[in-house]
Design a protein around this motif. Structure first.
Motif, mmCIF file in Angstrom:
data_model
loop_
_atom_site.group_PDB
_atom_site.id
_atom_site.type_symbol
_atom_site.label_atom_id
_atom_site.label_comp_id
_atom_site.label_asym_id
_atom_site.label_seq_id
_atom_site.Cartn_x
_atom_site.Cartn_y
_atom_site.Cartn_z
ATOM 1 N N ILE A 1 0.835 -1.205 0.000
ATOM 2 C CA ILE A 1 0.000 0.000 0.000
ATOM 3 C C ILE A 1 0.870 1.255 0.000
ATOM 4 C CG2 ILE A 1 -1.578 1.395 1.417
ATOM 5 C CD1 ILE A 1 -2.892 -1.233 2.312
ATOM 6 N N ASN A 2 1.851 1.271 0.883
ATOM 7 C CA ASN A 2 2.664 2.472 1.022
ATOM 8 C C ASN A 2 3.667 2.636 -0.106
ATOM 9 O OD1 ASN A 2 2.147 4.003 3.763
ATOM 10 N ND2 ASN A 2 1.778 1.833 4.131
ATOM 11 N N GLY A 3 4.058 1.539 -0.749
ATOM 12 C CA GLY A 3 4.892 1.651 -1.938
ATOM 13 C C GLY A 3 4.144 2.346 -3.061
ATOM 14 N N LEU A 4 2.880 1.969 -3.262
ATOM 15 C CA LEU A 4 2.045 2.633 -4.264
ATOM 16 C C LEU A 4 1.816 4.096 -3.910
ATOM 17 C CD1 LEU A 4 -0.710 -0.053 -5.048
ATOM 18 C CD2 LEU A 4 1.251 0.586 -6.455
ATOM 19 N N MET A 5 1.624 4.383 -2.619
ATOM 20 C CA MET A 5 1.418 5.761 -2.181
ATOM 21 C C MET A 5 2.652 6.619 -2.468
ATOM 22 S SD MET A 5 -0.531 5.166 1.442
ATOM 23 C CE MET A 5 -0.440 6.893 1.918
ATOM 24 N N ALA A 6 3.829 6.073 -2.186
ATOM 25 C CA ALA A 6 5.066 6.816 -2.441
ATOM 26 C C ALA A 6 5.205 7.127 -3.920
ATOM 27 C CB ALA A 6 6.264 6.003 -1.947
ATOM 28 N N LEU A 7 4.903 6.151 -4.765
ATOM 29 C CA LEU A 7 4.979 6.349 -6.210
ATOM 30 C C LEU A 7 3.984 7.414 -6.660
ATOM 31 C CD1 LEU A 7 6.456 5.181 -8.710
ATOM 32 C CD2 LEU A 7 4.510 3.629 -8.997
ATOM 33 N N GLY A 8 2.775 7.355 -6.122
ATOM 34 C CA GLY A 8 1.760 8.326 -6.494
ATOM 35 C C GLY A 8 2.128 9.736 -6.082
ATOM 36 N N ARG A 9 2.678 9.898 -4.897
ATOM 37 C CA ARG A 9 3.044 11.231 -4.419
ATOM 38 C C ARG A 9 4.221 11.798 -5.197
ATOM 39 N NH1 ARG A 9 2.225 10.699 2.208
ATOM 40 N NH2 ARG A 9 -0.047 10.428 2.098
ATOM 41 N N LEU A 10 5.077 10.924 -5.700
ATOM 42 C CA LEU A 10 6.222 11.375 -6.483
ATOM 43 C C LEU A 10 5.776 12.105 -7.746
ATOM 44 C CD1 LEU A 10 9.338 11.266 -6.545
ATOM 45 C CD2 LEU A 10 9.145 9.173 -7.888
ATOM 46 N N PHE A 11 4.649 11.656 -8.310
ATOM 47 C CA PHE A 11 4.144 12.262 -9.547
ATOM 48 C C PHE A 11 2.913 13.148 -9.301
ATOM 49 C CE2 PHE A 11 6.319 8.352 -10.848
ATOM 50 C CZ PHE A 11 7.233 8.880 -11.760
ATOM 51 N N ALA A 12 2.751 13.597 -8.068
ATOM 52 C CA ALA A 12 1.575 14.407 -7.726
ATOM 53 C C ALA A 12 1.512 15.703 -8.516
ATOM 54 C CB ALA A 12 1.568 14.706 -6.231
#
Length: 389
Positions: free
Chosen positions: A249-260
């Motif tokens: 879950i948090n790996g996907l969140m980190a990836l998503g925030r990187l491209f926010a």
């Protein structure tokens, strides 16, 4: 010649401070099992012992936020160092409810001081790219949880080493950010730079829009962090290691925030919040009904939902209500953590009453369902006032 603040170095130091903060969340999620099995604490006692991580966080942010403007960012970050050092040591030697409680309290205060100092620091370092850089900074909240989750899985589940070693791993990012801030010049906060008066700051923090966002923060944070903190209990019967699910879950969140930043260019931050609520609700419902490999699909939907909650709520306040300054950001973060301190014992009591993890997940689904309505109304209101396209 006066030394200028090193933007890149201070941003990296902030990231390591946030890694220290977020690793504590994953580590608590793992040692929950230890304190229940080895030290006979109940689900409710665990919820109460872990509560100070959140209301201590709230206390530190509410106190530290206004003081950032008066004493400077660096002094507040130094208080974070003290809280982290004491909290890690106390937790390593915890053997019962009260020692765990006070260790968690110190860590919570340290974590709160990190947020109180680093959110206005990032906003001051990047005044023209607040949403992008606050999301990029908050990449390391889920990033640190991934690190802590993987370490917990390896240290305890795979190599079966003492749990104290897992807690002691927090010293690595802690000492890293201590070294990076040593001798550095810090910028003044944005409110001080803009010369916004205390009267205007407090007026902004009492505005209807700010109060509305403050109330929503209670629900967004509880949805994200309350679920993650009790992941071992909630998904213990899913057939998949809860810590691996947490890392996913948090790996996907980190990836998503990187491209926010790219996403914000396509849809505005208010719509981001609305869609986050929708995906969070659907994700929680799916998690309550799936097992085995399908849990990762459900967890992916939930991750998309909670990914932008925390940084986008802060970005909304920083952009739409900038006069609220460091106090506004601190009140938002403090409200979020306070909500988790309230929801954890409620979840624990519900679980102790023989409710399954699935039933508890469906109960938590009430929170994003309320947010769907709240953010839907916000989108329509701002669109009617032509404040968003």
């Amino acid at each position: 010649m006066t030394k200028e603040p090193s933007t890149s170095k201070l941003f990296r130091a902030s990231c390591f401070a946030l890694i220290t903060t977020s690793m504590t969340f994953a580590i608590r999620a793992k040692i929950e099992e230890v304190f229940m099995s080895d030290y006979q604490l109940s689900n409710e006692q665990i919820g109460l012992a872990f509560g100070p991580a959140f209301w201590g966080f709230t206390l530190a942010m509410v106190i530290g936020g206004p003081l950032v403007d008066y004493f400077g960012i660096k002094k507040i970050l130094n208080l974070a160092v003290i809280g982290h050092v004491l909290g890690i040591l106390l937790t390593m030697f915890a053997r019962d409810f009260w020692t765990l409680f006070f260790g968690t309290l110190c860590i919570g205060i340290g974590n709160g001081m990190v947020e109180a100092a680093c959110n206005p620091l990032v906003a001051s370092l990047f005044p023209k790219n607040k949403t992008k850089m606050l999301n990029r900074f908050h990449v390391w909240f889920p990033g640190g949880i991934v690190i802590g989750s993987v370490l917990g899985f390896l240290i305890i589940d795979v190599f079966q080493l003492p749990w104290e070693l897992l807690v002691g791993a927090l010293f690595i990012p802690l000492f890293t950010y201590i070294v990076m801030i040593y001798g550095e010049k810090f910028p003044t906060t944005e409110r001080v730079t803009l010369q916004v008066s205390n009267k205007d700051m407090f007026r902004a923090c009492l505005s209807p829009l700010f109060i509305f966002m403050l109330l929503c923060m209670f629900l967004t944070a509880a949805t994200e962090l309350g679920t993650g903190q009790r992941i071992s209990t909630l998904l213990g019967e899913s057939g998949i290691s809860p810590l691996l699910i947490l890392a996913f879950i948090n790996g996907l969140m980190a990836l998503g925030r990187l491209f926010a930043g790219e996403i914000v260019h396509r849809i505005n931050i208010t719509l981001m919040l609305f869609f986050s609520a929708v995906f969070s609700f659907v994700g929680l419902m799916l998690l309550s009904y799936t097992s085995g490999a399908l849990v990762f699909v459900s967890a992916g939907v939930f991750a998309i939902g909670i990914c932008y909650f925390w940084p986008t709520m802060l970005s909304f306040v920083a952009e739409k209500i900038p006069q609220s300054g460091a106090l506004g950001l601190s009140l938002m973060g403090g409200a979020g953590m306070l909500s988790v301190s309230l929801v954890l014992p409620i979840m624990g009591s519900y679980l102790d009453a023989d409710a399954s993890g699935a039933e508890t997940l469906r109960l938590m689904g009430l929170l994003p369902s309320i947010l769907i309505v709240a953010f839907g109304v916000l989108v329509l209101t701002l669109r009617r006032k032509s404040l968003i396209p």
